[in-house]
Design a protein around this motif. Structure first.
Motif, mmCIF file in Angstrom:
data_model
loop_
_atom_site.group_PDB
_atom_site.id
_atom_site.type_symbol
_atom_site.label_atom_id
_atom_site.label_comp_id
_atom_site.label_asym_id
_atom_site.label_seq_id
_atom_site.Cartn_x
_atom_site.Cartn_y
_atom_site.Cartn_z
ATOM 1 N N HIS A 60 46.440 41.784 44.494
ATOM 2 C CA HIS A 60 46.649 41.466 43.084
ATOM 3 C C HIS A 60 46.870 39.974 42.873
ATOM 4 C CE1 HIS A 60 47.982 45.742 43.251
ATOM 5 N NE2 HIS A 60 47.532 45.806 42.018
ATOM 6 N N HIS A 61 47.443 39.314 43.876
ATOM 7 C CA HIS A 61 47.928 37.948 43.678
ATOM 8 C C HIS A 61 47.381 37.025 44.765
ATOM 9 C CE1 HIS A 61 50.607 39.820 40.800
ATOM 10 N NE2 HIS A 61 51.074 40.608 41.751
ATOM 11 N N ILE A 62 46.267 36.388 44.468
ATOM 12 C CA ILE A 62 45.609 35.476 45.407
ATOM 13 C C ILE A 62 45.367 34.137 44.716
ATOM 14 C CG2 ILE A 62 43.554 35.074 46.831
ATOM 15 C CD1 ILE A 62 45.318 37.363 47.803
ATOM 16 N N GLU A 63 45.563 33.063 45.446
ATOM 17 C CA GLU A 63 45.307 31.736 44.893
ATOM 18 C C GLU A 63 43.812 31.425 44.938
ATOM 19 O OE1 GLU A 63 46.419 27.041 45.804
ATOM 20 O OE2 GLU A 63 47.329 28.647 46.997
ATOM 21 N N ALA A 64 43.292 30.917 43.851
ATOM 22 C CA ALA A 64 41.873 30.546 43.781
ATOM 23 C C ALA A 64 41.667 29.221 44.518
ATOM 24 C CB ALA A 64 41.421 30.441 42.327
ATOM 25 N N ARG A 65 41.675 29.279 45.832
ATOM 26 C CA ARG A 65 41.600 28.080 46.674
ATOM 27 C C ARG A 65 40.197 27.478 46.661
ATOM 28 N NH1 ARG A 65 43.474 31.965 49.960
ATOM 29 N NH2 ARG A 65 41.723 31.693 51.408
ATOM 30 N N PRO A 66 40.088 26.173 46.916
ATOM 31 C CA PRO A 66 38.771 25.525 46.958
ATOM 32 C C PRO A 66 37.806 26.188 47.940
ATOM 33 C CG PRO A 66 40.496 23.872 46.863
ATOM 34 C CD PRO A 66 41.183 25.191 47.032
ATOM 35 N N ALA A 67 38.321 26.657 49.085
ATOM 36 C CA ALA A 67 37.445 27.295 50.069
ATOM 37 C C ALA A 67 36.812 28.563 49.503
ATOM 38 C CB ALA A 67 38.234 27.628 51.340
ATOM 39 N N LEU A 68 37.583 29.325 48.737
ATOM 40 C CA LEU A 68 37.045 30.547 48.134
ATOM 41 C C LEU A 68 36.024 30.217 47.046
ATOM 42 C CD1 LEU A 68 40.240 32.795 47.808
ATOM 43 C CD2 LEU A 68 38.550 32.721 49.655
ATOM 44 N N ILE A 69 36.285 29.164 46.311
ATOM 45 C CA ILE A 69 35.332 28.729 45.273
ATOM 46 C C ILE A 69 34.000 28.373 45.915
ATOM 47 C CG2 ILE A 69 34.849 26.972 43.528
ATOM 48 C CD1 ILE A 69 37.914 26.783 43.112
#
Length: 304
Positions: A56-65
């Motif tokens: 439910h709670h994940i940071e939208a990190r640059p690597a994921l982008i």
């Protein structure tokens, strides 16, 4: 000029007949990465979360982008499970292939019937992780994976037509073997039917329904909110009157509340920490190993 055209023809042929390894998939959760690998083992698969994280709670990190930006297909749960972070990733990635409504955006929860729908429950930040569409943790019932794998295979065939025959064959083999395994698991877990459990959150709601268990208490006062002393004290009287098979937490959850309840019940009820998903989606047969772990842990509690 002829040599230049020949080189161009070779480049274009390579683009049209690109190997499966050039097809890139972004999986929001490990279970969908594992299922994708079953259908397209040579694809490049990136996974946004792991079993020790609350999806439910994940940071939208640059690597994921960056990973979503390069994806040909995104496979996620849906039913608002990723609503706190996936839309931000989609916006920042700017990849038209994986926007909602595109062929490259696949939501597993949209392929099956959800339990515990709560229409009109969304939109209140103080209500906790309530999903109006229903419980999004659909992978906890292995029967759902049959339908999801079929729909995902259809989508992959559309996106990678050169691999269509192989994808159909792999899905058919998976469905046959998976159906047999479901029967074996149900037979082994038959003694669990009718048993009661106390759990933190509804992450295993589909597992309980499949195996015939009943969750009589939730350690969370509201979905996704940490247990409070007052709430736990109220649960204690319920569990003393109806001792459950076990107190269950997911692997990513803090076990202190569960341990406190166990101590107050004189350790007559075990505390079980179950992985919420596969530990390593790259492991062969990762999905089956996960279900084996779930059933073995519950059966151990039954026979203690």
């Amino acid at each position: 000029m002829v040599r230049t055209l020949s080189k161009l023809a070779i480049v274009l042929a390579g683009a049209v007949c690109a190997p499966a390894s050039a097809f890139t998939v972004f999986a929001c959760e490990p279970e969908w990465a594992a299922l994708t690998r079953v259908l397209m083992p040579d694809a490049t698969v990136h996974t946004a979360t792991h079993s020790r994280q609350d999806p439910h709670h994940i940071e939208a990190r640059p690597a994921l982008i960056a990973q979503l930006r390069s994806a040909d297909l995104a496979v996620c749960t849906g039913a608002s499970l990723e609503s706190g972070w996936l839309p931000a990733l989609q916006q920042r990635a700017g990849n038209a292939k994986v926007q909602d409504g595109a062929q490259g955006m696949f939501y597993a929860a949209s392929q099956v019937e959800l339990i515990d729908a709560q229409p009109g429950a969304g939109g209140n930040p103080f209500a906790g992780d309530i999903h109006a569409e229903g419980n999004p943790h659909v992978h906890a019932d292995p029967r759902n994976l049959v339908k999801i794998s079929s729909r995902l295979a259809e989508r992959l065939q559309t996106l990678v037509p050169a691999e269509a025959q192989q994808i159909r064959q792999r899905q058919s083999q998976f469905e046959t073997a998976w159906s047999q395994r479901i029967g074996e698991w149900e037979k082994r877990a038959a003694p669990l039917r009718g048993q009661m459990v106390a759990a933190q959150h509804t992450a295993f709601g589909y597992l309980w329904k499949w195996l015939g268990l009943k969750q009589i208490a939730d350690l969370e006062p509201k979905p996704g909110m940490a247990p409070t002393p007052g709430h736990l004290q109220g649960l204690l009287s319920i569990l003393q009157a109806q001792p459950p098979l076990a107190i269950v937490t997911a692997g990513y959850q803090d076990q202190r509340a569960g341990r406190w309840l166990v101590s107050q019940l004189d350790s007559k009820v075990p505390l079980i920490s179950l992985p919420a998903t596969v530990d390593d989606e790259r492991t062969p047969d990762a999905l089956a190993q996960w279900y084996e772990q779930l059933i073995n842990s519950l059966m151990k509690a039954k026979t203690r």
